[in-house]
Design a protein around this motif. Sequence first.
Motif, short mmCIF file in Angstrom:
data_model
loop_
_atom_site.label_atom_id
_atom_site.label_comp_id
_atom_site.label_asym_id
_atom_site.label_seq_id
_atom_site.Cartn_x
_atom_site.Cartn_y
_atom_site.Cartn_z
N LYS A 17 -8.16 -4.05 -2.17
CA LYS A 17 -7.04 -4.45 -3.03
C LYS A 17 -6.01 -3.34 -3.14
CE LYS A 17 -8.80 -7.86 -6.15
NZ LYS A 17 -8.95 -8.18 -7.56
N THR A 18 -4.76 -3.76 -3.30
CA THR A 18 -3.71 -2.79 -3.61
C THR A 18 -3.77 -2.46 -5.09
OG1 THR A 18 -2.09 -4.50 -4.08
CG2 THR A 18 -2.17 -3.66 -1.82
N ARG A 19 -3.29 -1.33 -5.45
CA ARG A 19 -3.27 -0.94 -6.86
C ARG A 19 -2.13 -1.61 -7.60
NH1 ARG A 19 -7.34 2.30 -6.59
NH2 ARG A 19 -7.50 4.07 -5.24
N ARG A 24 -5.87 -5.24 5.34
CA ARG A 24 -6.31 -5.64 3.99
C ARG A 24 -7.83 -5.54 3.87
NH1 ARG A 24 -3.78 -10.56 4.28
NH2 ARG A 24 -1.59 -10.20 4.02
N TYR A 70 0.84 -1.20 0.00
CA TYR A 70 0.00 0.00 0.00
C TYR A 70 0.87 1.25 0.00
CZ TYR A 70 -3.99 -2.95 1.14
OH TYR A 70 -4.96 -3.89 1.11
#
Length: 129
Positions: A125-127, A120, A24
């Motif tokens: 979601k992470t990019r 999380r 992140y």
Amino acid sequence: MQANRARNTRPEIAVRQVLTSLGYRYRLHARDLPGRPDIVFRSRRKAILVHGCFWHQHDSPTCRLRSHPVANIAYWGPKLARNKTRDADVLTRLTQEGWTTLLVWECQLAATETLARRLRRFLGKTRIT
């Protein structure tokens, strides 16, 4: 009292390390937001506040780090009560401005995997994949 930091505390750095390991990207101490949240995700409109169990008077009965002052209660009692009142006000104001907040207590940092799952779930979601 001067030695007590408002920023870059050990608990805050621990949360930042977990966030970085998860991929992140974040901003720190947004001056334009109420209470200057410790970690800010502007595009998601989410903020994480990291609280020390003593300074913010964690009221969980399972918290092993919480304590109440024994000496000079006339000074510490009102001071710590003001911290709790200010914390509640900050959370309310952030919510009113459309921000979603997550409160992480110092005692929760020992369980790194549990903290990672919580982060999380909170952030999605992470990019970066």
